[in-house]
Design a protein around this motif. Sequence first.
Motif: not given
Length: 238
Positions: A164-181
């Motif tokens: 997902a990060c690659a498709r967003l052209d972002c480094a992992p630390h630039e991405v915020l993942h949101v979830g309940d689990d």
Amino acid sequence: MPAPIRAITLDLDDTLWPIAPVIARAERALHDWFARRAPGVLERHTIESMRALRDAVAAEFPELSHDYTAQRRIALERLLREADEDVALVEEAFETFFAARCEVEHYEDTVEALERLSARVPLAALSNGNACLTRIGLMPLFRFQLGAREHGRAKPDASIFHAACARLDCAPHEVLHVGDDVEMDVLGAHRAGLRSVWLNRERRAWPHEQPRPDLEFHSLAALADWLDAHLLPHAKTA
């Protein structure tokens, strides 16, 4: 958070809508379809026993743990075959279930919060389930939807987060993942190097000492408020 957030990935089931009532309605729709199209199945099974057969298929095929669609189709074929009904009806049966599975009722804050978030940063859906955002009507708010079935591995495997990060052209630390689990979303994202939000609508206690989520909110609207307050002007999307 020291680095700016450039994108957000979101879980779907129990994050944007409650999944238990959705599955219950889908199972009832499938039961009613069997009554019309393959009544022999209901001579052998109740909704509860069909659910047990589906669980047995999941246990029998652990290599399909990322593919709920394949598991469901195997279970449907077995139901039809064991009842001496036409197995060619598998696709019609699956479509009946899946159409109802995509008839979700969002949490009250979901749509407005997604609109606010998507106006700020690109959004991507990252789910182990097989809900279809196009059918549900939310796809215009997302850059893309990446499911475990399409990727080949399920959360919390780091590879699906990194894809997902690659498709967003972002480094992992630039991405915020949101979830309940806790395990699939929060700890999975942490291990993959993403920042994490625990969407804790039920206000549960955090079950681990470490690591904790980077952020915790009780609603998606609260996350949108946080992003409005913390996103740097130059990081906003056009």
